[in-house]
Design a protein around this motif. Sequence first.
Motif, PDB file in Angstrom:
ATOM      1  N   GLU A  66       0.808  -1.225   0.000  1.00 25.77           N
ATOM      2  CA  GLU A  66       0.000   0.000   0.000  1.00 25.77           C
ATOM      3  C   GLU A  66       0.838   1.270   0.000  1.00 25.77           C
ATOM      4  N   LEU A  67       2.146   1.135   0.107  1.00 27.94           N
ATOM      5  CA  LEU A  67       2.998   2.326   0.092  1.00 27.94           C
ATOM      6  C   LEU A  67       2.850   3.054  -1.238  1.00 27.94           C
ATOM      7  N   PRO A  68       2.935   4.378  -1.228  1.00 30.88           N
ATOM      8  CA  PRO A  68       2.870   5.127  -2.485  1.00 30.88           C
ATOM      9  C   PRO A  68       3.949   4.655  -3.460  1.00 30.88           C
ATOM     10  N   GLN A  69       3.625   4.650  -4.731  1.00 35.99           N
ATOM     11  CA  GLN A  69       4.588   4.207  -5.738  1.00 35.99           C
ATOM     12  C   GLN A  69       5.799   5.121  -5.821  1.00 35.99           C
ATOM     13  N   THR A  70       5.666   6.322  -5.291  1.00 33.38           N
ATOM     14  CA  THR A  70       6.798   7.255  -5.301  1.00 33.38           C
ATOM     15  C   THR A  70       7.879   6.853  -4.301  1.00 33.38           C
ATOM     16  N   GLU A 164       8.255  11.710   0.990  1.00 31.06           N
ATOM     17  CA  GLU A 164       7.099  11.157   0.287  1.00 31.06           C
ATOM     18  C   GLU A 164       6.145  10.470   1.263  1.00 31.06           C
ATOM     19  N   TYR A 165       6.708   9.804   2.252  1.00 29.11           N
ATOM     20  CA  TYR A 165       5.884   9.124   3.256  1.00 29.11           C
ATOM     21  C   TYR A 165       5.068  10.147   4.052  1.00 29.11           C
ATOM     22  N   LYS A 167       4.270  13.111   3.082  1.00 29.67           N
ATOM     23  CA  LYS A 167       3.296  13.698   2.149  1.00 29.67           C
ATOM     24  C   LYS A 167       2.063  12.809   2.054  1.00 29.67           C
ATOM     25  N   TRP A 168       2.271  11.494   1.963  1.00 25.73           N
ATOM     26  CA  TRP A 168       1.157  10.546   1.899  1.00 25.73           C
ATOM     27  C   TRP A 168       0.331  10.594   3.182  1.00 25.73           C
ATOM     28  N   GLN A 171      -1.841  13.608   3.160  1.00 20.77           N
ATOM     29  CA  GLN A 171      -2.962  13.427   2.238  1.00 20.77           C
ATOM     30  C   GLN A 171      -4.072  12.586   2.870  1.00 20.77           C
ATOM     31  N   GLN A 172      -3.682  11.546   3.598  1.00 18.01           N
ATOM     32  CA  GLN A 172      -4.673  10.706   4.273  1.00 18.01           C
ATOM     33  C   GLN A 172      -5.463  11.508   5.300  1.00 18.01           C
TER      34      GLN A 172
END
Length: 196
Positions: A66-70, A164-165, A167-168, A171-172
């Motif tokens: 489920e981690l962002p692809q980035t 990036e983590y 940032k995700w 967003q959540q």
Amino acid sequence: MRISPTLVSGFLLLACAGTLAAQGGGMGGGGRHGGHRGSGSYTAHSQRSGLITDPVIWDGPPSYAELPQTIQLSPGQKDQYNAAYDTFMVATKRVRDQARANRSAMLGSGPGPLQGGSDAAGGGVAPSASVLDDLTQEGQYLSEKQSVFDKTVQTFFSKGQMKEYKKWRKQQRNQADAEQHQRQDGGSRGQGGPPS
């Protein structure tokens, strides 16, 4: 594979947390229900009672899949992440299950904890004080453990991956807040709006 002392410390903290959760009272009732990330986590009561709305707090961090692809992890980082994730999810499972049952009760799925009197603002039945108290404690507990997990991840993520983590994660939280406001607005319209 070498695991850093910081990572080991994080694991030990989570293991101790799991033991305390298994022994602790006052963390709510113990039903076990399935669900997906963010399911049933937010109600019109959340904002008024100060409950946490972050779905990651209630449902746990993302699995590796489920981690962002980035966020591209090396094989070694993948092993470290999976180890941290598995340890966290086992250590917090009991409290997350209890919180899921209490969140389900807040949604009004039957009698029991919801028999707490009328909810003038929502036009329904208010959750009992014990349900709200339990959820508040569970949210605080899970929030603290999530902070430990995030610090553990930071020991083997690069600066770019951590950015990036975070940032995700933001967003959540933002998406959850937006969905909650939308539900609250819809509820107000359904009740004919606030009294004049």
